[in-house]
Motif scaffolding. Structure first.
Motif, mmCIF file in Angstrom:
data_model
loop_
_atom_site.group_PDB
_atom_site.id
_atom_site.type_symbol
_atom_site.label_atom_id
_atom_site.label_comp_id
_atom_site.label_asym_id
_atom_site.label_seq_id
_atom_site.Cartn_x
_atom_site.Cartn_y
_atom_site.Cartn_z
ATOM 1 N N UNK A 3 5.926 3.002 -0.623
ATOM 2 C CA UNK A 3 4.988 1.946 -0.238
ATOM 3 C C UNK A 3 5.556 1.180 0.940
ATOM 4 N N UNK A 4 4.680 0.633 1.748
ATOM 5 C CA UNK A 4 5.078 -0.184 2.896
ATOM 6 C C UNK A 4 3.826 -0.790 3.501
ATOM 7 N N UNK A 5 3.999 -1.874 4.225
ATOM 8 C CA UNK A 5 2.885 -2.529 4.911
ATOM 9 C C UNK A 5 3.464 -3.475 5.947
ATOM 10 N N UNK A 42 0.826 -1.206 0.000
ATOM 11 C CA UNK A 42 0.000 0.000 0.000
ATOM 12 C C UNK A 42 0.863 1.260 0.000
ATOM 13 N N UNK A 43 0.371 2.313 -0.632
ATOM 14 C CA UNK A 43 1.096 3.578 -0.628
ATOM 15 C C UNK A 43 1.031 4.199 0.765
ATOM 16 N N UNK A 44 2.087 4.941 1.121
ATOM 17 C CA UNK A 44 2.171 5.580 2.426
ATOM 18 C C UNK A 44 2.077 7.093 2.363
ATOM 19 N N UNK A 45 2.285 7.673 1.184
ATOM 20 C CA UNK A 45 2.318 9.124 1.028
ATOM 21 C C UNK A 45 2.067 9.427 -0.446
ATOM 22 N N UNK A 46 1.764 10.672 -0.798
ATOM 23 C CA UNK A 46 1.422 10.966 -2.186
ATOM 24 C C UNK A 46 2.560 10.677 -3.160
ATOM 25 N N UNK A 47 2.231 10.270 -4.371
ATOM 26 C CA UNK A 47 3.244 10.046 -5.407
ATOM 27 C C UNK A 47 3.714 11.359 -6.017
ATOM 28 N N UNK A 48 4.747 11.267 -6.859
ATOM 29 C CA UNK A 48 5.228 12.397 -7.649
ATOM 30 C C UNK A 48 5.605 11.876 -9.026
ATOM 31 N N UNK A 49 5.849 12.797 -9.973
ATOM 32 C CA UNK A 49 6.181 12.378 -11.327
ATOM 33 C C UNK A 49 7.234 13.300 -11.917
ATOM 34 N N UNK A 50 8.032 12.771 -12.849
ATOM 35 C CA UNK A 50 9.092 13.554 -13.475
ATOM 36 C C UNK A 50 9.458 12.912 -14.808
ATOM 37 N N UNK A 51 10.232 13.645 -15.620
ATOM 38 C CA UNK A 51 10.751 13.136 -16.885
ATOM 39 C C UNK A 51 12.258 13.003 -16.788
#
Length: 661
Positions: free
Chosen positions: A637-639, A617-626
């Protein structure tokens, strides 16, 4: 395809992408610049928006894991916890990891670790009230050279060379500033401020605006403080070249300062908190930094701090160069509901009734989106002061009125009533009513009550949304600067506040038994679904466009024996979604407590376009880049049972080559 042709195609794509991106306006409300992700929120305005569109509705289903990086190797933090969003600049990812909050640089294309810096162990770290990885780092440039800024759990601020990870000479002392100094308390060189005054640290990155580093702070949890005395979370600005403290803004006003009269008696001398533990936002063009604040000590009882308690639970706009207040708005007067402002405000430009407005939107636990002109602080839509119930807890004196936004409408439930209790079957409804009857019900701002009330026999009060409800820690919201649409993640979680007098635990007259709610019948949720949601609101009109559950129906519900044969709706999981938005899609991970799914949504309708299964599961918001012609989406992610890691998603190489120019 030959190797030379492959290289030419990649180079052509990179040049075209770069050309498109550099002509886009780069300011606080226009998203992450140049295909990078240099701020926690993408840009200074925390839009969490990127104009990248290599990943789109036609190919998003093909996303696959490009690389993985393990955070669990970087310290003794529980392996299932990783609440940090990384940065990316010039092909390098920067993140924090582990309980000691190590700063790490990672190759953006391969996930290879490039360098790591970590402060040596010391007594300040050992007694820190926030010993965890933190939410991220700050990036800036000084004389053309990249700089990484990390605030440690012991409350030191360290500037690192982005290329090497070494502390920067000339900044503070050997690259380090002791943030406990300059708060107005005596600081021991080894142990810091005397614990009798409270403990202070920080868990979010600072923000750099026009060569000033603005730093907030955080304290321990305020559910059951040991004493009424604590350290106030004053906001400070530091020179980015020297580290010299340039200004301080007192979140608890001193005599002669605006708002001092909102603290009755001498309560201003010993009350603490009002930290800005959430991430900050800014408008560099207006030279303004925006500070979301916490509530005063303690979260559920204010009998020792009568008055409205400015600047508690507010949004404060400060001049970046001087730290002077430009405007403020207090959301909750004399907060005793733990309604601290938990997310970075989002900046965007909108048009309301043909009038252009440089706006700022603050999502809150209360389930409201407060919308202001970010230059003047004037509300975009009317707000009303309305009468609210008074507290009957001995010594408490609540405000007779509270502020109610009239528009947009709330994005989360704000009251527990019998009609909102679970009703999948008549038997479950009857059991839910029996459970709920032990507690006080009422609308938002119904005051907390005693765990054993001698008058009506109740055992506490429902607070809805509760301490972990509404918009909350993972980041709350994103905005689309092209359309003016605001997307917010919310959780339908309540608290039951039960106040007790317990001299063994606290010197305060009353503390809470905790912020949690009660379970419903047979271990089910007490309230009707959806349990969490994502809501789209057009900020040009204030109208809700769509509202969808965050996730599917969990097995704990669909396979529950009491629900055999019941046709269940899509309920969503009890989790806060982490959001990021691009030119083409809205992306979301379900969040801690959810299932390991990453989804792409149609921004106009909320329809699911693609679902990608993650390792955890995701733990915090994602980000994106090129990077090198390829768009990546990265998330922590972590669980339980799954070590914490960063996971990078990207399209297969062949799909990049087939793109039409």
């Amino acid at each position: 395809m030959t190797q030379n042709k492959d290289v030419k195609i990649r180079l052509m794509f990179w040049l075209l992408s770069f050309t498109v991106l550099i002509v886009a306006p780069v300011s606080a409300q226009h998203g992450a610049p140049n295909g990078d992700w240099p701020y926690w929120g993408g840009d200074a305005g925390s839009t969490r928006y990127s104009a990248l569109d290599q990943i789109n509705k036609n190919n998003v289903q093909k996303l696959e894991i490009a690389w993985r990086w393990y955070s669990a190797n970087y310290g003794p933090i529980p392996e299932f916890y990783f609440r940090a969003t990384p940065l990316e600049v010039g092909g390098v990812i920067y993140t924090v990891a582990g309980e000691r909050r190590a700063a790490v640089a990672i190759d953006a294309g391969t996930g290879e670790t490039l360098w790591m810096w970590r402060m040596k162990n010391n007594p300040r770290w050992e007694k820190s009230p926030r010993r965890f990885s933190g939410r991220g780092l700050a990036y800036s440039e000084v004389d053309g050279e990249g700089r990484i800024i990390v605030v440690t759990p012991g409350y030191y601020m360290v500037m690192l060379d982005a290329a090497t990870g070494r502390p920067v000479d000339g900044f503070g002392k050997d690259g380090t500033i002791d943030l406990q100094e300059g708060l107005g308390f005596k600081v021991d060189p080894v142990n810091g401020i005397d614990p009798k005054y409270g403990l202070i640290t920080h868990g979010s990155p600072p923000i750099v605006v026009n060569d000033i580093i603005v730093v907030g702070n955080a304290h321990g949890r305020g559910y059951y403080p040991k004493q009424k005395e604590n350290i106030p979370g004053h906001i400070r600005g530091y020179d980015i070249k020297t580290g010299k403290q340039r200004w301080i803004f007192h979140v608890i006003p001193k005599p002669g300062e605006y708002g001092h009269d909102t603290w009755e008696g001498d309560s201003w001398t010993y009350t603490g908190n009002i930290s800005s533990w959430a991430t900050l936002s800014a408008d560099p063009e207006l030279n303004i930094v925006y500070i979301p604040t916490d509530c005063p000590t303690g979260d559920y009882y204010g009998g020792h701090r009568h008055g409205d308690n400015l600047y508690g639970t507010a949004l404060v706009a400060l001049n970046v160069k001087t730290g002077k207040r430009i405007w403020h708005q207090q959301f909750v007067k004399h907060d005793i509901w733990n309604y601290d402002t938990p997310t970075a405000p989002n900046l965007l430009d909108i048009r309301v009734k043909r009038k252009k407005i440089k706006a700022i939107v603050q999502a809150t636990k209360q389930g409201w989106a407060y919308v202001f002109d970010r230059k003047t602080g004037k509300p975009v839509w009317p707000m009303e002061e309305r009468k609210v119930p008074a507290s009957d807890v001995p010594g408490e004196k609540t405000s007779p009125t509270q502020l109610y936004p009239t528009w947009p409408l709330p994005f989360e439930l704000q009251e527990v009533t019998v009609d909102e209790l679970i009703d999948f079957t008549p038997e479950l409804r009857a059991q839910a009513v029996e459970l709920a009857s032990k507690y006080r019900m009422g609308p938002i701002f119904t005051p907390p009550s005693l765990a054993e009330d001698p008058e009506d026999g109740t055992q506490g009060t429902f607070v809805m949304p509760g301490a972990n409800g509404g918009a909350n820690i993972p980041g709350g919201a994103v905005v689309d600067p092209e359309t003016g649409i605001f997307y917010v993640a919310s959780e339908k979680r309540h608290s039951v506040i039960r106040l007790v007098n317990d001299p063994e635990k606290s010197k305060m007259n009353y503390i809470s038994l905790g912020p949690g709610g009660i379970r419903g019948p047979q271990g089910l949720q007490l309230l009707k679904p959806p349990y969490s949601r994502i809501v789209a609101i057009d900020m040009n009109t204030g109208k809700h466009l769509w509202n969808i559950p965050n996730g599917n129906t969990p097995k704990s519900l669909s396979e529950h024996p009491a629900l055999e044969g019941v046709d269940l709706p899509q309920t969503g999981n009890m989790a806060h979604a982490g959001l990021v938005i691009t030119k083409t899609l809205l992306f979301s991970g379900e969040g801690r407590g959810g299932d390991p799914w990453f989804r792409a949504y149609d921004k106009k309708t909320g329809e699911v376009v693609a679902e990608i299964e993650l390792p955890a599961q995701t733990n915090h918001p994602p980000m994106t880049y090129m990077h090198n012609g390829k768009q990546y989406i990265v998330m922590p992610v972590a669980a339980p049972g799954h070590p914490a890691e960063l996971v990078a998603l990207a399209l297969p190489d062949e799909d990049e080559e087939e793109l039409e120019w």
